[in-house]
Structure formats: structure tokens, C-alpha cells
Design an enzyme around this catalytic site. Sequence first.
Site, PDB file in Angstrom:
ATOM      1  N   ASP A  12     -11.988 -19.784   3.331  1.00 31.64           N
ATOM      2  CA  ASP A  12     -10.682 -19.132   3.373  1.00 31.64           C
ATOM      3  C   ASP A  12      -9.760 -19.944   4.278  1.00 31.64           C
ATOM      4  O   ASP A  12     -10.221 -20.641   5.180  1.00 31.64           O
ATOM      5  CB  ASP A  12     -10.848 -17.699   3.919  1.00 31.64           C
ATOM      6  CG  ASP A  12      -9.617 -16.859   3.665  1.00 31.64           C
ATOM      7  OD1 ASP A  12      -8.801 -17.233   2.791  1.00 31.64           O
ATOM      8  OD2 ASP A  12      -9.457 -15.823   4.333  1.00 31.64           O
ATOM      9  N   ASN A  60      -8.647 -14.910  -7.281  1.00 38.29           N
ATOM     10  CA  ASN A  60      -7.941 -16.207  -7.235  1.00 38.29           C
ATOM     11  C   ASN A  60      -7.260 -16.569  -8.557  1.00 38.29           C
ATOM     12  O   ASN A  60      -6.388 -17.435  -8.570  1.00 38.29           O
ATOM     13  CB  ASN A  60      -8.889 -17.338  -6.796  1.00 38.29           C
ATOM     14  CG  ASN A  60      -9.289 -17.238  -5.348  1.00 38.29           C
ATOM     15  OD1 ASN A  60     -10.356 -17.675  -4.943  1.00 38.29           O
ATOM     16  ND2 ASN A  60      -8.430 -16.639  -4.517  1.00 38.29           N
TER      17      ASN A  60
HETATM   18  C1  IPE Z   1     -10.138 -21.002   0.328  1.00 44.51           C
HETATM   19  O1  IPE Z   1      -8.849 -21.183   0.813  1.00 44.51           O
HETATM   20  C2  IPE Z   1     -10.395 -21.690  -0.976  1.00 44.51           C
HETATM   21  C3  IPE Z   1     -10.176 -20.835  -2.162  1.00 44.51           C
HETATM   22  C4  IPE Z   1     -10.147 -19.536  -2.162  1.00 44.51           C
HETATM   23  C5  IPE Z   1     -10.015 -21.494  -3.447  1.00 44.51           C
HETATM   24  P1  IPE Z   1      -7.625 -20.290   0.327  1.00 44.51           P
HETATM   25  O2  IPE Z   1      -7.143 -20.844  -0.962  1.00 44.51           O
HETATM   26  O3  IPE Z   1      -8.013 -18.845   0.325  1.00 44.51           O
HETATM   27  O4  IPE Z   1      -6.532 -20.560   1.414  1.00 44.51           O
HETATM   28  P2  IPE Z   1      -5.499 -19.506   2.016  1.00 44.51           P
HETATM   29  O5  IPE Z   1      -6.324 -18.350   2.541  1.00 44.51           O
HETATM   30  O6  IPE Z   1      -4.588 -19.083   0.917  1.00 44.51           O
HETATM   31  O7  IPE Z   1      -4.812 -20.269   3.095  1.00 44.51           O
HETATM   32 MG    MG Z   2      -7.468 -17.059   1.333  1.00 39.73          MG
END
Ligand code: IPE
Ligand code: MG
Length: 154
Positions: A12, A60
Amino acid sequence: MNSPLHVAIIMDGNGRWGLKKKKSRNYGHRQGIKIIKDIAEEAIRKKIKFLTLFTFSTENWRRPNSEINYLLNLMSEYIDSETNKFIRKGIKIKIIGNINKFPIKLKKKLKNLERITTTNKKIQLNIALNYGSRQEIINAMNKFRKKSLYKRYT
Ligand code: IPE
Ligand code: MG
């Protein structure tokens, strides 16, 4: 101190980290994926037997297409460049989560990665892709329903 048998990490903050470095979210993703190997090596040194990395969640998919595509390409590139290292270091890869929604080429690469690392013994690296707690509960209930046990209670 004895090492734990299993360590799980939720990836994260990679996007935010990239922006904080005055680069892009994608830059953060690229650096984030690079660190996986270091984490796995340290886990091996610590004699941890299972390492689970929560990477791409069901939530995501709500991100902009450009970011999703970047992440999917990054995974594909990563498999191409790191597979030999996984083999050499004795890392067994197990993909958890539902990868059906992933592009066919990437799905094949992931399956192949699992297959060719299956006899590795140093550590098992579970990579959670397209996982989600809601989905996990639904999957567990569906499995439970199929078992005769369920019938006894209904
Ligand atoms: C982790 O980083 C990787 C994935 C979930 C793909 P994030 O993409 O969650 O990064 P932030 O939390 O938005 O900064
Ligand atoms: Mg994140």
C-alpha cells in the site's frame, strides 16, 4: 527470537510514495514491485516459510484504466525478468485470488510461473491478485454449501 512461520504484507502507499518523490504514481508502482525480491530474500534469511503479499485487490479495478494497464504490464514485465531468480533462490510462487479477469497472456504467465516454481522449497510466496475480503467470504460460503455439512443445518 524464533521467526514466524508466515508473514503477510499488504502492499500500500506505492502511488502516494511516487508522488511524494515528485515523480508519478506509476513510478511508485515500479519501485514497489522491485522491492518484492528483497523482501523475499530477507524472509528466506529469517527462515520464514510462507510470505503472502497482497498486491492487486478487487477494489483496484476502480482505478483509471491507464493505471490498471500500467500495473498489468508491470506484472508481465516483472515475471519475464525475475522468473529465473525465483527459480535460483528456491522461491515457490502461489497465486491466490481470482485471476480470471486478467488478460489471457498474463494469466498464462502467472500459471507458468506457478508451475515452474512448484518444487522450490526455500519459501512459498503467495501473491494475492484480485483478492477481496467480500469475495473471500462468498467463496468460503459457496464451498461450505457444497459440503454435506451444510445440509445438516438447513
Ligand atoms: C499498492 O500501492 C499497490 C497496489 C495496490 C497496486 P497503492 O496503489 O495502493 O498506492 P496508494 O495507496 O494509492 O498510494
Ligand atoms: Mg492504497
